[in-house]
Scaffold this motif. Structure first.
Motif, short mmCIF file in Angstrom:
data_model
loop_
_atom_site.label_atom_id
_atom_site.label_comp_id
_atom_site.label_asym_id
_atom_site.label_seq_id
_atom_site.Cartn_x
_atom_site.Cartn_y
_atom_site.Cartn_z
N PRO A 1 3.74 98.18 -15.01
CA PRO A 1 2.63 97.27 -14.71
C PRO A 1 1.27 97.84 -15.14
O PRO A 1 0.39 97.10 -15.61
CB PRO A 1 2.70 97.11 -13.18
N GLN A 2 1.09 99.14 -15.01
CA GLN A 2 -0.16 99.77 -15.43
C GLN A 2 -0.39 99.62 -16.92
O GLN A 2 -1.52 99.59 -17.39
CB GLN A 2 -0.15 101.25 -15.05
N ALA A 3 0.72 99.52 -17.68
CA ALA A 3 0.61 99.34 -19.13
C ALA A 3 0.20 97.92 -19.51
O ALA A 3 -0.18 97.67 -20.66
CB ALA A 3 1.94 99.69 -19.80
N GLY A 4 0.30 96.97 -18.54
CA GLY A 4 -0.16 95.63 -18.81
C GLY A 4 0.90 94.55 -18.79
O GLY A 4 0.73 93.50 -19.41
N ILE A 5 2.00 94.78 -18.06
CA ILE A 5 3.04 93.76 -17.95
C ILE A 5 3.14 93.28 -16.51
O ILE A 5 3.38 94.07 -15.60
CB ILE A 5 4.41 94.28 -18.43
N GLY A 6 2.93 91.99 -16.30
CA GLY A 6 3.08 91.38 -15.00
C GLY A 6 4.47 90.78 -14.88
O GLY A 6 5.01 90.25 -15.85
N TYR A 7 5.04 90.87 -13.68
CA TYR A 7 6.42 90.42 -13.47
C TYR A 7 6.49 89.57 -12.21
O TYR A 7 6.07 90.00 -11.14
CB TYR A 7 7.32 91.64 -13.34
N VAL A 8 7.03 88.36 -12.35
CA VAL A 8 7.28 87.48 -11.20
C VAL A 8 8.80 87.35 -11.11
O VAL A 8 9.41 86.55 -11.82
CB VAL A 8 6.62 86.11 -11.37
N PRO A 9 9.44 88.16 -10.25
CA PRO A 9 10.91 88.17 -10.21
C PRO A 9 11.48 86.96 -9.52
O PRO A 9 10.81 86.29 -8.73
CB PRO A 9 11.21 89.45 -9.43
#
Length: 231
Positions: free
Chosen positions: A74-82
Motif C-alpha cells: 500500500p505504501q507503494a501506491g496500491i489500494g485494495y478493497v477485498p
C-alpha cells in the motif's frame, strides 16, 4: 501502469496462477472475469503481497513491487478493497479512514476529498463500522483504500449483495478514479456491471490468462463471455 509479467502464485504447495500476464493502464478500468476458482482473488492477493510470488514480475509505474512485504505494497501506491471488506468493525468510520491515511502519510486534504466522494460517510463519521449497512460498509472500505491516494486500485466484487442505489454510488466513484488517472483492476461477477464500466476485459481460466478484449466488443457480442463463464 500496473504490469503483471508471467506471474505464478498459490497457497503452500498448491499452485493456482501459472504465468499470468496482465497490464492495467493508468486511467483504465480492466475487469478480470472468470468462473469461481479461476484465480481472480488469488491474483489480487498476490499483487498485494498476501500470497508469495513464485515466479514472474509485478511492477507499478516501472518499479518492481513483487518482492515487497504486504505492509509495504500500500505504501507503494496500491489500494485494495477485498471481498468481504475486512473493516475494523469495532472502530468508527473516522478511525478506519485514519488507518488508510497513515499508510501513505496522507493529510486532511485527502480526507476531505474522500468524504466529498462519499457524503454518506460524513454523516456517519463517528459511528462504529459495525453499525453501518452493507452498502455503507462497502463505501467505507473503498474510501479507506482511496485515502492512500493510490496509483492503482484493486476491487474484488465491490457490488456483491448491494442494493442498486449503493451499486450506482460506488460505480460513479470508480469512474471518477479512472478519470483521475488511476489504474483500476476490477473483479466482478455481474456481467452487466462489468460492461457498464470496463474499458477492457481480461479472461482468466484455471489460473492462466485468456483473451483481453475491448469491452465495447463484448457489449455487441456476448458469445465470448458465455464461453468463459457460461452465462
Amino acid at each position: 501502469m500496473l504490469v503483471l509479467d508471467k506471474i505464478s502464485s498459490g497457497y503452500g504447495r498448491a499452485q493456482i496462477l501459472r504465468d499470468l500476464s496482465l497490464t492495467v493502464r493508468s486511467g483504465e478500468i480492466l475487469c478480470l472475469l472468470g468462473r469461481n476458482g479461476a484465480g481472480k482473488t488469488t491474483t489480487m492477493q498476490t499483487i498485494m503481497g498476501l500470497l508469495p510470488l513464485m515466479s514472474g514480475r509485478i511492477a507499478l509505474d516501472g518499479k518492481d513491487i513483487g518482492s515487497l512485504s504486504a505492509h509495504r505494497v500500500p505504501q507503494a501506491g496500491i489500494g485494495y478493497v477485498p471481498q468481504g471488506r475486512r473493516l475494523f468493525t469495532g472502530l468508527s468510520v473516522a478511525q478506519n479512514l485514519e488507518i488508510g491515511l497513515l499508510a501513505r502519510h496522507s493529510g486532511p486534504d485527502t480526507l476531505e476529498e474522500v468524504l466529498t466522494l462519499f457524503p454518506r460517510l460524513r454523516e456517519r463519521y463517528r459511528q462504529r463500522a459495525e453499525t453501518l449497512s452493507g452498502g455503507e460498509q462497502q463505501m467505507l472500505a473503498t474510501a479507506r483504500a482511496l485515502c492512500l491516494r493510490p496509483k492503482a486500485l484493486l476491487l474484488d466484487e465491490p457490488t456483491e449483495g448491494l442494493q442498486p442505489s449503493m451499486i450506482e454510488a460506488i460505480r460513479q466513484v470508480i469512474v471518477q478514479m479512472r478519470a483521475a488517472g488511476v489504474a483500476i483492476l476490477l473483479v466482478e461477477q455481474r456481467v452487466d456491471a462489468v460492461l457498464s464500466v470496463a474499458d477492457r476485459v481480461a479472461f482468466i481460466e484455471n489460473g492462466q490468462g485468456g483473451e483481453v478484449i475491448e469491452a465495447e466488443t463484448l457489449r455487441q457480442d456476448h458469445s465470448i463471455v458465455e464461453r468463459y463463464i457460461g452465462v
